[in-house]
Scaffold this active site. Structure first.
Site, short mmCIF file in Angstrom:
data_model
loop_
_atom_site.label_atom_id
_atom_site.label_comp_id
_atom_site.label_asym_id
_atom_site.label_seq_id
_atom_site.Cartn_x
_atom_site.Cartn_y
_atom_site.Cartn_z
N HIS A 150 0.82 -1.22 0.00
CA HIS A 150 0.00 0.00 0.00
C HIS A 150 0.85 1.27 0.00
O HIS A 150 0.34 2.36 -0.27
CB HIS A 150 -0.89 0.06 1.24
CG HIS A 150 -1.98 -0.98 1.28
ND1 HIS A 150 -2.88 -1.16 0.26
CD2 HIS A 150 -2.31 -1.90 2.23
CE1 HIS A 150 -3.72 -2.14 0.58
NE2 HIS A 150 -3.40 -2.62 1.77
N ASP A 177 -2.92 -10.47 -2.20
CA ASP A 177 -3.45 -9.92 -0.95
C ASP A 177 -4.89 -9.47 -1.24
O ASP A 177 -5.18 -8.98 -2.33
CB ASP A 177 -2.59 -8.74 -0.51
CG ASP A 177 -2.98 -8.18 0.85
OD1 ASP A 177 -2.26 -8.44 1.83
OD2 ASP A 177 -4.01 -7.47 0.93
N HIS A 222 -6.53 -7.01 -0.33
CA HIS A 222 -6.71 -5.56 -0.51
C HIS A 222 -5.97 -5.11 -1.77
O HIS A 222 -5.02 -5.75 -2.21
CB HIS A 222 -6.18 -4.83 0.73
CG HIS A 222 -6.81 -5.33 2.01
ND1 HIS A 222 -6.13 -6.09 2.93
CD2 HIS A 222 -8.08 -5.21 2.45
CE1 HIS A 222 -6.97 -6.41 3.93
NE2 HIS A 222 -8.16 -5.91 3.66
N ASP A 242 -4.87 -12.58 3.56
CA ASP A 242 -6.11 -12.05 4.12
C ASP A 242 -7.34 -12.34 3.25
O ASP A 242 -8.46 -11.93 3.60
CB ASP A 242 -5.99 -10.56 4.46
CG ASP A 242 -5.12 -9.80 3.48
OD1 ASP A 242 -4.89 -10.32 2.37
OD2 ASP A 242 -4.68 -8.69 3.80
ZN ZN Z 1 -4.20 -6.97 2.88
#
Ligand code: ZN
Length: 369
Positions: free
Chosen positions: A141, A178, A180, A266
């Protein structure tokens, strides 16, 4: 087959402080303080499982080192690196966008980047066939000018820039599984045709306003960024369908010299920060498919770096499956949560999942050859 492994106890000493999940807590607020959700436990238990099963001993240890400021600045602005350094030398602080860290956080974050660089070097030098960097803090991120979503420096992006500038590597494919959106990595390579970035993520989960299908790269990088939006509640079958329909064909079209993976767990069915239903078998099969593509495209060169994954009980088994598949080691230990997760409604492929994944599949035509 030799598989490299990066680990450093100091990664586990990255201290995110006292929060309730990711919310500030205590004082006059109504929220009782608890631990921060990005703490060492899930990652440490992953390493512990590898240890007790005798797996770590069979992997090739790749020594981590601190990345230099010159290496960090291949992706990050000098002012931002300095800010983190100053806060780290005092009492710690927040690198931006929910990224708290304690005193010394700069040094640990630099050690995480350096671990990823060391792994990418080892894979490209042929010292190992493939490998996994179990680093912390995560990176995908982090933006050039600020930290974001628990990530201080963008480990994988800096690793890619390093390998392109120091080795004979022109094309790199980055697969981010991931749950996200890999917004930081997308931002770094958005106009760069030499890096294919694919992020498969829960649609609109985090960050809410990024990772859309239309974000397909720009300028010279047009067509080399693909976002596979997967609806919440999807699991094993949807992820494998996304691999078959989008990820693998995109790799064959792009023809990378190296495949790197932002490996978060996740999307696992026990995770508190997303709503997916994957399990160890999902990650095992995705790794198998990637490896087989890598064997044909780039001499099997696959390097993975650890990102999120917030279920301390489940993450170790998703991680074990990936390491087993990369290395060919078979412990016979299966994901103990799989029988429970496979009974959920979204585990099998559903029409609305196919529709969203097929939409990303159409973007393969835009990848320049
Ligand atoms: Zn994540």
């Amino acid at each position: 087959m030799t598989t490299g492994f990066v680990w450093n106890e100091r990664y586990m000493w990255h201290d995110t402080g006292s929060f309730a999940n990711f919310l500030p807590a205590g004082g006059t607020s109504a929220i009782q303080p608890h631990i921060h959700i990005e703490n060492a436990e899930a990652k440490r238990r992953f390493k512990n499982l590898l240890d007790v099963l005798g797996v770590t001993d069979q992997l090739t240890k790749i020594k981590s080192r601190k990345a230099t400021e010159a290496e960090l600045s291949r992706v990050h602005f000098k002012e931002y690196i300095k800010q983190v350094q100053v806060m780290s030398g005092a009492d710690g602080g927040d690198a931006g966008g929910l990224t708290p860290f304690a005193k010394g956080g700069f040094d640990i974050a630099s050690l995480a980047v350096g671990g990823v660089i060391a792994l990418f070097d080892a894979v490209m030098n042929g010292e190992v066939d493939n490998g996994y960097a179990l680093v912390r803090p995560p990176g995908h991120h982090a933006l050039p000018d600020q930290g974001f979503g628990f990530c201080i420096f963008n480990n994988i992006a800096i690793g890619i820039k390093h390998i392109q500038e120091t080795q004979n590597v022109s094309r790199v494919a980055s697969i981010d599984w991931d749950v996200h959106h890999g917004n930081g990595t997308q931002t770094v390579f958005y106009n760069d045709p030499s890096v294919l970035t694919i992020s498969m993520h829960q649609s609109g989960c985090y960050p809410h306003d990024s990772g859309k299908l239309e974000e397909n790269g720009e300028d010279n990088g047009q067509g080399t960024n693909i976002n596979i939006n997967i609806p919440p509640g999807a699991g094993h079958a949807a992820y494998l369908y996304a691999f078959e329909r989008v990820v693998i064909p995109a790799l064959y079209k792009f023809k990378p010299n190296l495949i790197v993976v932002a490996s978060g767990f996740d999307a696992g069915g026990m995770d508190p920060l997303a709503r997916m239903l994957c399990d160890g078998e999902t990650f095992r099969k995705m790794t198998k498919m990637l490896k087989s593509a890598a064997d044909e495209l780039c001499e099997g060169k696959v390097a993975m770096t650890h990102e999120g994954g917030y279920s301390p009980a489940h993450v170790p088994f998703c991680g074990l499956a990936v390491i087993e598949e990369l290395s060919g080691i078979n412990t016979g230990v299966e994901d103990p949560f799989q029988p429970s997760l496979s009974g959920h409604g979204g585990y099998k492929l559903l029409p609305h999942q196919i529709e969203m994944i097929d939409a990303a599949g159409k973007l393969i035509d835009n990848i320049p050859t």
